[in-house]
Design a protein around this motif. Sequence first.
Motif, PDB file in Angstrom:
ATOM      1  N   ILE A   1     -20.843  -3.529 -12.369  1.00 45.00           N
ATOM      2  CA  ILE A   1     -20.561  -2.990 -13.693  1.00 45.00           C
ATOM      3  C   ILE A   1     -19.131  -2.632 -13.934  1.00 45.00           C
ATOM      4  CG2 ILE A   1     -21.307  -1.172 -15.274  1.00 45.00           C
ATOM      5  CD1 ILE A   1     -24.112  -1.193 -13.810  1.00 45.00           C
ATOM      6  N   LEU A   2     -18.442  -3.423 -14.775  1.00 41.76           N
ATOM      7  CA  LEU A   2     -17.274  -3.283 -14.885  1.00 41.76           C
ATOM      8  C   LEU A   2     -16.708  -1.845 -15.864  1.00 41.76           C
ATOM      9  CD1 LEU A   2     -14.068  -3.857 -14.454  1.00 41.76           C
ATOM     10  CD2 LEU A   2     -14.577  -5.807 -16.340  1.00 41.76           C
ATOM     11  N   TYR A   3     -16.119  -0.996 -15.699  1.00 40.29           N
ATOM     12  CA  TYR A   3     -15.582   0.268 -16.297  1.00 40.29           C
ATOM     13  C   TYR A   3     -14.215  -0.140 -17.101  1.00 40.29           C
ATOM     14  CZ  TYR A   3     -19.573   2.810 -15.148  1.00 40.29           C
ATOM     15  OH  TYR A   3     -20.917   3.212 -14.986  1.00 40.29           O
ATOM     16  N   PRO A   4     -14.031   0.216 -18.155  1.00 43.57           N
ATOM     17  CA  PRO A   4     -12.783  -0.363 -18.714  1.00 43.57           C
ATOM     18  C   PRO A   4     -11.639   0.670 -18.194  1.00 43.57           C
ATOM     19  CG  PRO A   4     -13.969   1.211 -20.404  1.00 43.57           C
ATOM     20  CD  PRO A   4     -14.667   0.700 -19.120  1.00 43.57           C
ATOM     21  N   MET A   5     -11.681   1.756 -17.647  1.00 44.99           N
ATOM     22  CA  MET A   5     -10.471   2.604 -17.264  1.00 44.99           C
ATOM     23  C   MET A   5     -11.051   3.445 -16.238  1.00 44.99           C
ATOM     24  SD  MET A   5      -8.321   2.222 -19.725  1.00 44.99           S
ATOM     25  CE  MET A   5      -7.060   3.245 -19.629  1.00 44.99           C
ATOM     26  N   ARG A   6      -9.982   3.785 -15.290  1.00 47.66           N
ATOM     27  CA  ARG A   6     -10.133   4.413 -14.138  1.00 47.66           C
ATOM     28  C   ARG A   6     -10.972   5.765 -14.439  1.00 47.66           C
ATOM     29  NH1 ARG A   6      -7.033   7.543  -9.638  1.00 47.66           N
ATOM     30  NH2 ARG A   6      -8.003   6.773  -7.821  1.00 47.66           N
TER      31      ARG A   6
ATOM     32  N   VAL B   1      -7.341  -5.154  -6.125  1.00 50.96           N
ATOM     33  CA  VAL B   1      -7.398  -5.578  -7.482  1.00 50.96           C
ATOM     34  C   VAL B   1      -8.302  -4.514  -8.244  1.00 50.96           C
ATOM     35  CG1 VAL B   1      -7.206  -7.930  -7.055  1.00 50.96           C
ATOM     36  CG2 VAL B   1      -9.528  -6.954  -6.948  1.00 50.96           C
ATOM     37  N   SER B   2      -9.109  -3.804  -7.488  1.00 51.01           N
ATOM     38  CA  SER B   2     -10.039  -2.973  -7.971  1.00 51.01           C
ATOM     39  C   SER B   2     -10.346  -1.692  -7.291  1.00 51.01           C
ATOM     40  CB  SER B   2     -11.219  -3.697  -8.476  1.00 51.01           C
ATOM     41  OG  SER B   2     -12.258  -4.007  -7.362  1.00 51.01           O
ATOM     42  N   GLU B   3     -11.115  -0.630  -7.868  1.00 49.56           N
ATOM     43  CA  GLU B   3     -11.560   0.661  -7.049  1.00 49.56           C
ATOM     44  C   GLU B   3     -12.950   0.291  -7.379  1.00 49.56           C
ATOM     45  OE1 GLU B   3      -8.129   3.290  -6.701  1.00 49.56           O
ATOM     46  OE2 GLU B   3      -9.134   3.579  -8.347  1.00 49.56           O
ATOM     47  N   ALA B   4     -14.044   0.646  -6.467  1.00 47.76           N
ATOM     48  CA  ALA B   4     -15.433   0.471  -6.578  1.00 47.76           C
ATOM     49  C   ALA B   4     -16.296   1.510  -5.930  1.00 47.76           C
ATOM     50  CB  ALA B   4     -15.884  -0.925  -5.977  1.00 47.76           C
ATOM     51  N   LEU B   5     -17.266   1.817  -6.668  1.00 44.45           N
ATOM     52  CA  LEU B   5     -18.580   2.671  -5.876  1.00 44.45           C
ATOM     53  C   LEU B   5     -19.312   1.797  -5.702  1.00 44.45           C
ATOM     54  CD1 LEU B   5     -17.877   5.589  -8.258  1.00 44.45           C
ATOM     55  CD2 LEU B   5     -17.025   5.520  -6.128  1.00 44.45           C
ATOM     56  N   TYR B   6     -20.215   2.026  -4.628  1.00 49.54           N
ATOM     57  CA  TYR B   6     -21.296   1.140  -4.175  1.00 49.54           C
ATOM     58  C   TYR B   6     -22.588   2.377  -3.934  1.00 49.54           C
ATOM     59  CZ  TYR B   6     -18.146  -2.461  -3.414  1.00 49.54           C
ATOM     60  OH  TYR B   6     -16.973  -3.376  -3.572  1.00 49.54           O
ATOM     61  N   LEU B   7     -23.781   1.594  -4.592  1.00 47.83           N
ATOM     62  CA  LEU B   7     -25.154   2.450  -4.533  1.00 47.83           C
ATOM     63  C   LEU B   7     -26.060   1.576  -4.571  1.00 47.83           C
ATOM     64  CD1 LEU B   7     -25.622   4.271  -7.838  1.00 47.83           C
ATOM     65  CD2 LEU B   7     -23.321   3.300  -7.301  1.00 47.83           C
TER      66      LEU B   7
ATOM     67  N   VAL C   1     -25.917  -1.832  -6.398  1.00 50.78           N
ATOM     68  CA  VAL C   1     -25.163  -1.624  -7.606  1.00 50.78           C
ATOM     69  C   VAL C   1     -23.676  -1.304  -7.238  1.00 50.78           C
ATOM     70  CG1 VAL C   1     -24.753  -0.511  -9.988  1.00 50.78           C
ATOM     71  CG2 VAL C   1     -27.056  -0.924  -9.043  1.00 50.78           C
ATOM     72  N   GLU C   2     -22.665  -2.045  -7.784  1.00 50.93           N
ATOM     73  CA  GLU C   2     -21.226  -1.777  -7.840  1.00 50.93           C
ATOM     74  C   GLU C   2     -20.852  -1.386  -9.235  1.00 50.93           C
ATOM     75  OE1 GLU C   2     -16.973  -3.922  -7.093  1.00 50.93           O
ATOM     76  OE2 GLU C   2     -18.837  -5.233  -6.901  1.00 50.93           O
ATOM     77  N   LEU C   3     -20.203  -0.166  -9.208  1.00 47.66           N
ATOM     78  CA  LEU C   3     -19.622   0.358 -10.548  1.00 47.66           C
ATOM     79  C   LEU C   3     -17.967   0.381  -9.851  1.00 47.66           C
ATOM     80  CD1 LEU C   3     -21.869   3.804 -10.449  1.00 47.66           C
ATOM     81  CD2 LEU C   3     -21.964   1.353 -11.821  1.00 47.66           C
ATOM     82  N   TYR C   4     -17.223  -0.337 -10.823  1.00 48.52           N
ATOM     83  CA  TYR C   4     -15.880  -0.533 -10.781  1.00 48.52           C
ATOM     84  C   TYR C   4     -14.741  -0.622 -11.918  1.00 48.52           C
ATOM     85  CZ  TYR C   4     -15.794  -5.343 -11.842  1.00 48.52           C
ATOM     86  OH  TYR C   4     -15.953  -6.693 -12.614  1.00 48.52           O
ATOM     87  N   TRP C   5     -13.621  -0.639 -11.585  1.00 53.18           N
ATOM     88  CA  TRP C   5     -12.573  -0.898 -12.681  1.00 53.18           C
ATOM     89  C   TRP C   5     -11.672  -1.623 -12.056  1.00 53.18           C
ATOM     90  CZ3 TRP C   5      -7.392   0.591 -13.791  1.00 53.18           C
ATOM     91  CH2 TRP C   5      -6.643   1.241 -12.901  1.00 53.18           C
ATOM     92  N   ASP C   6     -11.287  -2.532 -12.818  1.00 57.41           N
ATOM     93  CA  ASP C   6     -10.058  -3.404 -12.394  1.00 57.41           C
ATOM     94  C   ASP C   6      -8.595  -2.764 -12.543  1.00 57.41           C
ATOM     95  OD1 ASP C   6     -11.272  -5.638 -11.351  1.00 57.41           O
ATOM     96  OD2 ASP C   6     -11.442  -6.512 -13.395  1.00 57.41           O
ATOM     97  N   LYS C   7      -7.751  -2.848 -11.536  1.00 59.23           N
ATOM     98  CA  LYS C   7      -6.352  -2.300 -11.844  1.00 59.23           C
ATOM     99  C   LYS C   7      -5.532  -3.350 -12.633  1.00 59.23           C
ATOM    100  CE  LYS C   7      -6.376  -0.511  -7.014  1.00 59.23           C
ATOM    101  NZ  LYS C   7      -5.839  -0.420  -5.810  1.00 59.23           N
ATOM    102  N   PRO C   8      -4.682  -3.041 -13.312  1.00 61.47           N
ATOM    103  CA  PRO C   8      -3.668  -3.820 -14.004  1.00 61.47           C
ATOM    104  C   PRO C   8      -3.271  -5.055 -13.079  1.00 61.47           C
ATOM    105  CG  PRO C   8      -3.112  -1.452 -14.558  1.00 61.47           C
ATOM    106  CD  PRO C   8      -3.945  -1.547 -13.276  1.00 61.47           C
ATOM    107  N   ARG C   9      -3.436  -6.159 -13.658  1.00 62.03           N
ATOM    108  CA  ARG C   9      -2.859  -7.268 -12.821  1.00 62.03           C
ATOM    109  C   ARG C   9      -1.414  -7.172 -12.186  1.00 62.03           C
ATOM    110  NH1 ARG C   9      -5.032 -12.602 -12.894  1.00 62.03           N
ATOM    111  NH2 ARG C   9      -3.755 -14.275 -11.962  1.00 62.03           N
TER     112      ARG C   9
END
Length: 161
Positions: free
Chosen positions: A80-85, A110-116, A124-132
């Motif tokens: 699940i991709l979140y828009p912002m950190r 490229v991203s930071e992620a929480l796993y549960l 389930v991965e909850l994450y946001w993408d860092k700016p390219r």
Amino acid sequence: MYKVPVETKIGHVHLKVADLERALTFYRDLLGFEVTQWYGMSAVFLSAGGYHHHIGLNTWYSKGAAPAPVRSAGLFHTAILYPMRKDLAEIFKRLLDANYTLTGASDHGVSEALYLNDPDGNGVELYWDKPRDQWPFDEQGNLQMITEPLDLNDLLLELQK
């Protein structure tokens, strides 16, 4: 060789669950997705922001069933991709407040992620993408993803900004 169009997105995930109410407690009440439609009493669809559905949950073949074995073929996790950190920090705080167990937390470059795991053992991965422009590339321009521990205290500092 055929290449999928660049604009292509993966639209939704549909999960077999043992108990709809238990799954709704996780996806609706904890993660915050909204119910868009019930499909009889055996399936429900949820979304973020009014989309028809991002997540489908059903008990068609799985009502009362045990979780799928970890060491078998199948879905590794739903991401699940979140828009912002800050959004990732907010859901992390909700998980902390609910004493929900994480199975991991990683910085992938490229991203930071929480796993549960959800109540049915689905990853389930909850994450946001860092700016390219922050992604790690080598001298030849090849992407060099990593898996390093995520600084969870630093993530929570996002909530103070």
